[in-house]
Design a protein around this motif. Structure first.
Motif, PDB file in Angstrom:
ATOM      1  N   SER A  32      -6.382 -13.021   9.603  1.00 24.05           N
ATOM      2  CA  SER A  32      -7.443 -13.112   8.592  1.00 24.05           C
ATOM      3  C   SER A  32      -7.040 -14.039   7.458  1.00 24.05           C
ATOM      4  O   SER A  32      -5.862 -14.353   7.267  1.00 24.05           O
ATOM      5  CB  SER A  32      -7.748 -11.723   8.031  1.00 24.05           C
ATOM      6  N   ASN A  60      -6.506 -14.929   3.452  1.00 23.30           N
ATOM      7  CA  ASN A  60      -5.849 -14.144   2.402  1.00 23.30           C
ATOM      8  C   ASN A  60      -6.830 -13.366   1.543  1.00 23.30           C
ATOM      9  O   ASN A  60      -6.462 -12.372   0.914  1.00 23.30           O
ATOM     10  CB  ASN A  60      -5.007 -15.064   1.517  1.00 23.30           C
ATOM     11  N   SER A  84      -9.671  -8.125   2.130  1.00 25.39           N
ATOM     12  CA  SER A  84      -8.944  -6.945   1.665  1.00 25.39           C
ATOM     13  C   SER A  84      -8.532  -6.066   2.842  1.00 25.39           C
ATOM     14  O   SER A  84      -9.074  -6.168   3.949  1.00 25.39           O
ATOM     15  CB  SER A  84      -9.817  -6.144   0.695  1.00 25.39           C
ATOM     16  N   GLU A  85      -7.561  -5.155   2.559  1.00 22.41           N
ATOM     17  CA  GLU A  85      -7.089  -4.238   3.589  1.00 22.41           C
ATOM     18  C   GLU A  85      -8.190  -3.277   4.021  1.00 22.41           C
ATOM     19  O   GLU A  85      -8.336  -2.942   5.193  1.00 22.41           O
ATOM     20  CB  GLU A  85      -5.886  -3.453   3.057  1.00 22.41           C
ATOM     21  N   SER A  86      -8.994  -2.815   3.049  1.00 25.12           N
ATOM     22  CA  SER A  86     -10.075  -1.893   3.393  1.00 25.12           C
ATOM     23  C   SER A  86     -11.114  -2.572   4.277  1.00 25.12           C
ATOM     24  O   SER A  86     -11.674  -1.954   5.187  1.00 25.12           O
ATOM     25  CB  SER A  86     -10.732  -1.369   2.116  1.00 25.12           C
ATOM     26  N   LEU A 108     -10.496  -5.056   6.379  1.00 26.60           N
ATOM     27  CA  LEU A 108      -9.891  -5.204   7.699  1.00 26.60           C
ATOM     28  C   LEU A 108      -9.911  -3.877   8.462  1.00 26.60           C
ATOM     29  O   LEU A 108     -10.145  -3.842   9.677  1.00 26.60           O
ATOM     30  CB  LEU A 108      -8.454  -5.705   7.553  1.00 26.60           C
ATOM     31  N   SER A 109      -9.654  -2.770   7.751  1.00 26.66           N
ATOM     32  CA  SER A 109      -9.675  -1.462   8.393  1.00 26.66           C
ATOM     33  C   SER A 109     -11.074  -1.115   8.886  1.00 26.66           C
ATOM     34  O   SER A 109     -11.256  -0.607  10.002  1.00 26.66           O
ATOM     35  CB  SER A 109      -9.181  -0.404   7.403  1.00 26.66           C
ATOM     36  N   LYS A 134     -11.881  -3.133  11.989  1.00 23.69           N
ATOM     37  CA  LYS A 134     -11.233  -2.582  13.186  1.00 23.69           C
ATOM     38  C   LYS A 134     -12.019  -1.393  13.729  1.00 23.69           C
ATOM     39  O   LYS A 134     -12.255  -1.268  14.945  1.00 23.69           O
ATOM     40  CB  LYS A 134      -9.800  -2.180  12.851  1.00 23.69           C
TER      41      LYS A 134
END
Length: 560
Positions: free
Chosen positions: A133, A135, A138-140, A142-143, A146
């Motif tokens: 991904s 930069n 965000s992690e949320s 991406l989660s 998924k």
């Protein structure tokens, strides 16, 4: 008398400038007023076309990357070897290398698709999920992505007779997005994702506009048109890859407020000034520019030292005629003053320099002769011979004391002779180094300049309890292509007294009944006189006394 007054009026610069500006700008202002009242409908259309072109250009760029990413995902799902390795459940090492290659492949693809936020690959059988991904994701996000992919994979069919690949509009972690999922054989799902809210932000930053992406069907598009405000214009661009419309809302009031001004100044003023500028330039050249240019050239010649130059009297305007006459009168006065003062100034400087150079220590000769006598009496004839030769060279150089300048290499050789003599006197209580940049070893410096600082180190730094070191270094550098020399004399003795440092750095002349540090003060005064303010000096303590002299490099070919 009245005719003379009128002539002074119309021959002045202010009258001519105002008159010519009125003549030139009157028709221009008239045309500007006329065009300012014209209809703006054509301008509105022009703005719409411009924004539509920007939207189409951005959508074309987006479509290209959507298409490329879709093709890439389909190719990854069907034809790439690495996903098949994951399906086959091979050796763990093979799986690790395959996952790494897939990730690097995805990462490289992101570099050429900056509008795509992520590429992912999911293998249901082995539960492998690989994603690369940007930069900014965000992690949320991406989660959530998924979770969406895994959920959607359960609805797809890996046994379909033909692969599927499409774009879906959805929401991921409270963000609007586009997702493409391509199904391959062996439970392989490859795809890409882009956050459409970020696409809007990128377009806004690039074009400084308020835009929004609209994901609609034909029915909902009609509803958007029906709800559109009448005082706004909606411009859209249809994607050729996904069911997406990029729309921009423009306020008619803002367009009407700003665009006529832009149109007036960019188009009209440019055309009119292009036609009128040659006339204006010609008039300004005749009355102002040419006379001032002649005055500037005359001043430049005077700045270079040509005090005999005078301006030719020319008829132009009253003010410039007065400047012309005043300039010539001023130069007559300056030349007379310079001639009368120059010779006296030279005499004073020469007298000061001779007085400074004459303040030398006469005891050195006596000490040298006594050392030779002692060496002969003790039978050390080789050292006595070397001391005599050094003394001969030392005092031969002293005959040049009346010269304003000597070559640097001669001064360095003289210092070497001096230090060798002192090594005999102090029986190796000190060491020394001499470093000179060969580029400037033939530059000219005042005689005995460096030696005074070396004498200071010998006099105040040498102790009977330890060996000290004296360093003389001459470096070369340039300032605006002019060569300079930096001369640094250091020792590891007790250093300069604090009060003396302040006096030396400020250039104060030191008078001391005991003769302490007068030689260094004399050197500072010589630099002031000989280099006309272009030389500088700096004295400080850092593990001993440090003296730095910065001098412009003069050579025989220069006027010294």
């Amino acid at each position: 008398m009245e005719n003379k007054k009128y002539r002074q009026l119309y021959n002045s610069i202010s009258f001519k400038i105002v008159f010519y500006i009125i003549i030139v700008l009157t028709p221009l202002i008239s045309v500007l007023i006329y065009y300012n009242y014209q209809t703006h409908e054509s301008l509105l259309k022009q703005v719409e076309d411009t924004h539509r072109n920007m939207l189409d250009s951005y959508m074309l760029q987006l479509d290209s990357q959507l298409k490329n990413s879709m093709t890439y995902s389909l190719d990854m799902a069907l034809f790439h070897v690495d996903p098949k390795i994951l399906v086959a459940n091979s050796d763990e090492t093979d799986i690790a290398f395959a996952k790494h290659r897939i990730f690097m492949n995805q990462t490289n693809r992101l570099l050429s698709n900056n509008l795509i936020d992520a590429f992912f690959l999911y293998v249901k059988g082995g539960d492998y999920y690989i994603i690369a991904s940007q930069n900014s994701v965000s992690e949320s996000e991406l989660s959530a992505l998924k979770g969406y992919v895994i959920t959607r994979s359960k609805l797809g069919s890996s046994t379909a007779s033909s692969p599927k690949s499409n774009w879906i509009t959805t929401r991921i972690d409270k963000n609007n997005g586009l997702i493409n999922m391509s199904y391959g054989n062996g439970d392989i799902i490859a795809g890409s994702y882009t956050n459409t809210d970020k696409l809007i932000s990128k377009y806004n930053r690039k074009n400084l506009t308020k835009t929004k992406l609209i994901f609609i069907s034909s029915d909902s598009f009609n509803n958007v048109i029906a709800n559109q405000q009448k005082d706004h214009v909606l411009i859209t661009s249809q994607s050729s890859v996904a069911n997406v419309l990029l729309g921009e809302t423009l306020s008619k009031a803002e367009i009407e407020k700003t665009l006529p001004i832009v149109q007036r100044y960019i188009l009209l003023v440019s055309i009119i000034f292009a036609l009128m500028l040659p006339v204006l330039i010609l008039l300004m050249n005749m009355t102002v520019v040419n006379p001032l240019r002649k005055l500037t050239r005359s001043m430049a010649r005077v700045r270079k030292g040509d005090l005999t130059h005078r301006m030719k009297l020319q008829k132009s305007s009253n003010e410039l005629e007065m400047v012309n006459a005043t300039f010539n009168e001023m130069m007559d006065t300056v030349q007379n003053l310079k001639i009368s003062i120059y010779e006296e100034q030279i005499k004073v400087q020469k007298s000061q320099l001779r007085n400074l150079q004459s303040q030398l220590n006469p005891h050195f000769l006596i000490n040298s002769l006594n050392m030779v006598n002692n060496l002969i009496q003790t039978g050390d004839l080789n050292t006595a011979k070397k001391l005599i030769l050094n003394s001969v060279d030392f005092f031969r150089f002293r005959t040049k004391i009346d010269n304003d300048f000597v070559p640097l290499i001669e001064e360095i050789n003289h210092i070497s002779d001096y230090l060798e003599i002192q090594k005999v006197r102090y029986k190796n209580k000190f060491t020394y180094t001499l470093e000179v940049n060969r580029l400037i070893e033939d530059m000219l410096i005042p005689p005995m300049l460096i030696q005074n600082f070396v004498e200071n180190s010998i006099k105040y730094a040498i102790e009977m309890t330890r060996v000290i070191h004296i360093s003389i270094r001459v470096e070369y550098f340039e300032v605006e292509y002019y060569p300079f020399a930096k001369i640094t004399i250091t020792d590891n003795g007790i250093g300069y007294p604090a009060k003396l440092l302040e006096q030396l750095n400020s250039g104060m002349k030191i008078t001391d009944s005991l003769g302490d540090h007068i030689g260094i003060s004399n050197c500072v005064q010589r630099i002031k006189i000989l280099y006309d303010g272009k030389g500088s000096w700096k004295f400080y303590n850092d593990g001993g006394a440090i003296s730095e002299l910065t001098l412009p490099a003069l050579f025989d070919s220069m006027d010294t």
